[in-house]
Design an enzyme around this catalytic site. Structure first.
Site, PDB file in Angstrom:
ATOM      1  N   LYS A  34     -34.606 -33.783   3.899  1.00  0.00           N
ATOM      2  CA  LYS A  34     -34.102 -33.519   2.548  1.00  0.00           C
ATOM      3  C   LYS A  34     -32.642 -33.087   2.622  1.00  0.00           C
ATOM      4  CE  LYS A  34     -35.307 -29.714  -0.017  1.00  0.00           C
ATOM      5  NZ  LYS A  34     -34.126 -29.162  -0.705  1.00  0.00           N
ATOM      6  N   ASP A  61     -31.937 -34.469  -2.808  1.00  0.00           N
ATOM      7  CA  ASP A  61     -32.372 -33.404  -3.734  1.00  0.00           C
ATOM      8  C   ASP A  61     -31.164 -32.884  -4.511  1.00  0.00           C
ATOM      9  OD1 ASP A  61     -33.666 -31.263  -4.952  1.00  0.00           O
ATOM     10  OD2 ASP A  61     -33.686 -30.027  -3.143  1.00  0.00           O
ATOM     11  N   LYS A  63     -31.131 -33.047  -8.045  1.00  0.00           N
ATOM     12  CA  LYS A  63     -31.627 -32.574  -9.360  1.00  0.00           C
ATOM     13  C   LYS A  63     -30.680 -32.970 -10.493  1.00  0.00           C
ATOM     14  CE  LYS A  63     -33.916 -28.520  -7.296  1.00  0.00           C
ATOM     15  NZ  LYS A  63     -33.338 -28.502  -5.938  1.00  0.00           N
ATOM     16  N   ASP A  66     -28.027 -34.554 -16.882  1.00  0.00           N
ATOM     17  CA  ASP A  66     -26.815 -34.905 -17.633  1.00  0.00           C
ATOM     18  C   ASP A  66     -27.245 -35.854 -18.751  1.00  0.00           C
ATOM     19  OD1 ASP A  66     -24.019 -35.448 -18.247  1.00  0.00           O
ATOM     20  OD2 ASP A  66     -23.570 -34.852 -16.179  1.00  0.00           O
ATOM     21  N   THR A 120     -38.364 -22.457  -9.591  1.00  0.00           N
ATOM     22  CA  THR A 120     -39.275 -21.355  -9.261  1.00  0.00           C
ATOM     23  C   THR A 120     -38.556 -20.013  -9.205  1.00  0.00           C
ATOM     24  OG1 THR A 120     -39.021 -22.032  -6.974  1.00  0.00           O
ATOM     25  CG2 THR A 120     -41.074 -22.639  -8.048  1.00  0.00           C
ATOM     26  N   ARG A 211     -36.927 -23.731   7.190  1.00  0.00           N
ATOM     27  CA  ARG A 211     -36.674 -22.874   8.346  1.00  0.00           C
ATOM     28  C   ARG A 211     -37.772 -22.816   9.405  1.00  0.00           C
ATOM     29  NH1 ARG A 211     -34.843 -18.461   4.166  1.00  0.00           N
ATOM     30  NH2 ARG A 211     -36.345 -19.741   3.042  1.00  0.00           N
TER      31      ARG A 211
HETATM   32  O1  C5P Z   1     -36.626 -22.895   4.609  1.00  0.00           O
HETATM   33  P1  C5P Z   1     -37.637 -23.174   3.536  1.00  0.00           P
HETATM   34  O2  C5P Z   1     -38.936 -23.750   4.063  1.00  0.00           O
HETATM   35  O3  C5P Z   1     -37.850 -21.999   2.622  1.00  0.00           O
HETATM   36  O4  C5P Z   1     -36.941 -24.344   2.673  1.00  0.00           O
HETATM   37  C1  C5P Z   1     -37.537 -24.826   1.487  1.00  0.00           C
HETATM   38  C2  C5P Z   1     -36.646 -25.854   0.845  1.00  0.00           C
HETATM   39  O5  C5P Z   1     -37.192 -26.226  -0.409  1.00  0.00           O
HETATM   40  C3  C5P Z   1     -35.221 -25.394   0.557  1.00  0.00           C
HETATM   41  O6  C5P Z   1     -34.382 -26.547   0.657  1.00  0.00           O
HETATM   42  C4  C5P Z   1     -35.284 -24.933  -0.874  1.00  0.00           C
HETATM   43  O7  C5P Z   1     -34.053 -25.031  -1.531  1.00  0.00           O
HETATM   44  C5  C5P Z   1     -36.266 -25.926  -1.452  1.00  0.00           C
HETATM   45  N1  C5P Z   1     -36.940 -25.496  -2.672  1.00  0.00           N
HETATM   46  C6  C5P Z   1     -37.671 -24.314  -2.755  1.00  0.00           C
HETATM   47  N2  C5P Z   1     -38.286 -23.966  -3.918  1.00  0.00           N
HETATM   48  C7  C5P Z   1     -38.183 -24.776  -4.977  1.00  0.00           C
HETATM   49  C8  C5P Z   1     -37.475 -25.972  -4.905  1.00  0.00           C
HETATM   50  C9  C5P Z   1     -36.850 -26.305  -3.724  1.00  0.00           C
HETATM   51  O8  C5P Z   1     -37.780 -23.587  -1.779  1.00  0.00           O
HETATM   52  N3  C5P Z   1     -38.822 -24.457  -6.069  1.00  0.00           N
END
Ligand code: C5P
Length: 241
Positions: A34, A61, A63, A66, A120, A211
């Site tokens: 992503k 990603d 989003k 517009d 979220t 992560r």
């Molecule tokens: O490192 P981690 O597993 O928390 O990464 C989750 C990914 O999903 C990040 O790129 C974060 O921006 C994205 N994301 C999220 N919650 C959302 C939408 C996207 O954590 N509601």
């Protein structure tokens, strides 16, 4: 439209070199990647091409939100880049999503087109401040219904919304969920997490995970553990590898 891998690794890096370094430690047969606003703004379409050249499917990603004409143009540009998945904001409304649909359908191999419902990070008070009253879950459901009716292939949602959305929107609507943490992994700043097996059991088609994979000593090992956890507990839903 390709089903694609179940696991999507978030390359949340500030520049091209760091993103490609992480990608070099992943296996394109085991996951998609992503590319979000930070990496894309810093490194541009070229990083998407570089990842694709290494065999990865890319979820762009960005989003989009517009006027319909502008979003249609952005979707066309993403389609020309050859991305596998992209997203828009459902709050852009029906006409905007329909314009995105139309643009994506003109691409030779149309990417998977998703909508984001409610970020979220927003709670009931944040939503009330921008004029959306009621519990966030109600807004999520309303916007997901609108996304479905506007021709989106699916939505991005948190693990806690999976069951309601799956029940309401049927088996073919793609549900993509972040906030996934393998059993025993650090939650970091995520609050409402689920394990990969829980998310898939609740109806997730794709899991976005950052992560726990990108900061692991052995990222492919983590992916294999997640795959076996999912495979052991829940058979993949129809059509997905
Ligand atoms: O490192 P981690 O597993 O928390 O990464 C989750 C990914 O999903 C990040 O790129 C974060 O921006 C994205 N994301 C999220 N919650 C959302 C939408 C996207 O954590 N509601």
């Amino acid at each position: 439209m390709s089903a694609g891998p179940r696991l999507i690794v978030a390359l949340d890096h500030p520049d091209r070199a760091a993103a490609l370094e992480t990608a070099a430690r992943l296996d394109p047969a085991r996951c998609a990647v992503k590319v979000g606003k930070e990496l894309f703004t810093a490194a541009g379409p070229e990083v998407v091409e570089a990842l694709q050249a290494r065999g990865f499917r890319v979820f762009l990603d960005l989003k989009f939100h517009d006027i319909p004409n502008t979003v249609a143009g952005a979707c066309r540009a993403a389609g020309a880049l050859g991305v596998w998945m992209l997203n828009v904001h459902a709050l852009g409304g029906r006409r905007m999503m329909e314009a995105a649909r139309e643009a994506v359908d003109r691409v030779a191999e149309p990417p998977v087109l998703l909508a984001v419902t409610v970020l979220t990070s927003m709670g009931a008070e944040d939503l009330a401040e921008v004029g959306i009253e009621g519990p966030p879950e109600a807004a999520v459901l309303r916007l997901a219904r609108l996304a479905h009716a506007s021709g989106m292939d699916g939505v991005v949602c948190s693990p806690r919304e999976l069951r309601a959305l799956r029940a309401e929107l049927g088996p073919d609507f793609r549900l993509v969920t972040p906030g996934v943490r393998p059993a025993g992994a650090a939650a970091g700043d995520q609050r409402r997490t689920a394990t990969p097996a829980e998310a898939v059991a609740a109806g997730a088609d794709h899991l976005v995970i950052g992560r726990p994979v990108t900061q692991a000593d052995d990222p492919v090992g983590v992916l294999l553990t997640i795959e076996s956890e999912i495979g052991r507990l829940t058979p993949p839903r129809g059509g997905l590898p």
